[in-house]
Design a protein around this motif. Sequence first.
Motif, short mmCIF file in Angstrom:
data_model
loop_
_atom_site.label_atom_id
_atom_site.label_comp_id
_atom_site.label_asym_id
_atom_site.label_seq_id
_atom_site.Cartn_x
_atom_site.Cartn_y
_atom_site.Cartn_z
N ALA A 46 0.86 -1.18 0.00
CA ALA A 46 0.00 0.00 0.00
C ALA A 46 0.89 1.23 0.00
CB ALA A 46 -0.90 0.00 1.23
N SER A 47 0.63 2.16 -0.91
CA SER A 47 1.46 3.37 -1.00
C SER A 47 1.12 4.36 0.10
CB SER A 47 1.29 4.02 -2.37
OG SER A 47 -0.05 4.41 -2.56
N THR A 48 -0.05 4.22 0.71
CA THR A 48 -0.47 5.08 1.80
C THR A 48 -1.45 4.30 2.67
OG1 THR A 48 -1.31 7.30 2.34
CG2 THR A 48 -2.39 6.15 0.53
N SER A 49 -1.64 4.72 3.89
CA SER A 49 -2.61 4.05 4.77
C SER A 49 -4.02 4.32 4.30
CB SER A 49 -2.44 4.55 6.21
OG SER A 49 -1.15 4.23 6.68
N GLY A 50 -4.94 3.40 4.61
CA GLY A 50 -6.32 3.63 4.23
C GLY A 50 -7.20 2.41 4.43
N LEU A 51 -8.44 2.56 4.00
CA LEU A 51 -9.44 1.51 4.13
C LEU A 51 -9.54 0.75 2.82
CD1 LEU A 51 -11.74 0.22 5.80
CD2 LEU A 51 -13.26 1.95 4.79
N ILE A 52 -9.27 -0.54 2.86
CA ILE A 52 -9.41 -1.37 1.65
C ILE A 52 -10.91 -1.54 1.39
CG2 ILE A 52 -8.97 -3.61 0.59
CD1 ILE A 52 -6.48 -3.79 2.39
N TRP A 100 -8.71 -2.09 7.32
CA TRP A 100 -7.66 -1.07 7.36
C TRP A 100 -6.32 -1.65 6.95
CZ3 TRP A 100 -8.01 3.99 7.61
CH2 TRP A 100 -6.84 4.73 7.81
N THR A 101 -5.54 -0.86 6.21
CA THR A 101 -4.17 -1.22 5.89
C THR A 101 -3.27 -0.02 6.17
OG1 THR A 101 -2.72 -2.22 4.23
CG2 THR A 101 -4.24 -0.55 3.44
N ASN A 102 -2.06 -0.28 6.52
CA ASN A 102 -1.08 0.77 6.75
C ASN A 102 -0.16 0.89 5.56
OD1 ASN A 102 -1.79 1.53 9.48
ND2 ASN A 102 -1.03 -0.48 10.07
N ARG A 103 0.44 2.05 5.41
CA ARG A 103 1.42 2.27 4.35
C ARG A 103 2.49 1.20 4.48
NH1 ARG A 103 5.65 7.12 4.07
NH2 ARG A 103 5.58 6.68 6.28
N ASN A 104 2.89 0.64 3.37
CA ASN A 104 3.91 -0.41 3.25
C ASN A 104 3.42 -1.81 3.60
OD1 ASN A 104 5.98 1.23 2.24
ND2 ASN A 104 6.53 1.89 4.31
N ASP A 105 2.15 -1.98 3.98
CA ASP A 105 1.61 -3.33 4.18
C ASP A 105 1.47 -4.00 2.82
OD1 ASP A 105 1.37 -2.95 6.90
OD2 ASP A 105 -0.82 -2.80 6.90
#
Length: 172
Positions: free
Chosen positions: A68-74, A111-116
Amino acid sequence: MKRRTEILIGLLCILIAGLLIPQHFTMPVENASAKDYNQQSFWYYPWGKSGTHKGVDIFAKKGTNLNASTSGLILYTGKIKMGGKIVIILGPKWRIHYYAHLDEITASFGWTNRNDKIGTVGDSGNAKGKPPHVHYSIVTLLPYVWRIDTGPQGWKKMFYLNPITYLKTESE
């Protein structure tokens, strides 16, 4: 009337909160750099069935980790005709991050974090038979009307942001 006002204030607070969340970018393809994509590929015309290329293709060996390039909601993981295996993430600033042509999807709703890790680089969808890559697009849900122009699909420029701008900022 009071209830309607409370709902509008609540929605306004949610909208503002989404705009205030800091946005930090990283290159989504593991170990990729600016040499792995064409600096001029965003809004390239003509471009196949979509008419205009509204993102950037980042090339890598098939199976390379996609993060993920940035954190966010999948919001969505699955398969569509042109994009093949895709992941869609709602990130800060009310922006949708679209990753297409994956070989494998490892993310799921939530939710995913940046770099996940969210998947791997592939050639699914209309990229079948082409060098493995990830098509990465950023779409804003809040239109930037000042970006409209008279070029091919120029009205869509109010929604599509150039991901190369963000990738350069982080990788330089």
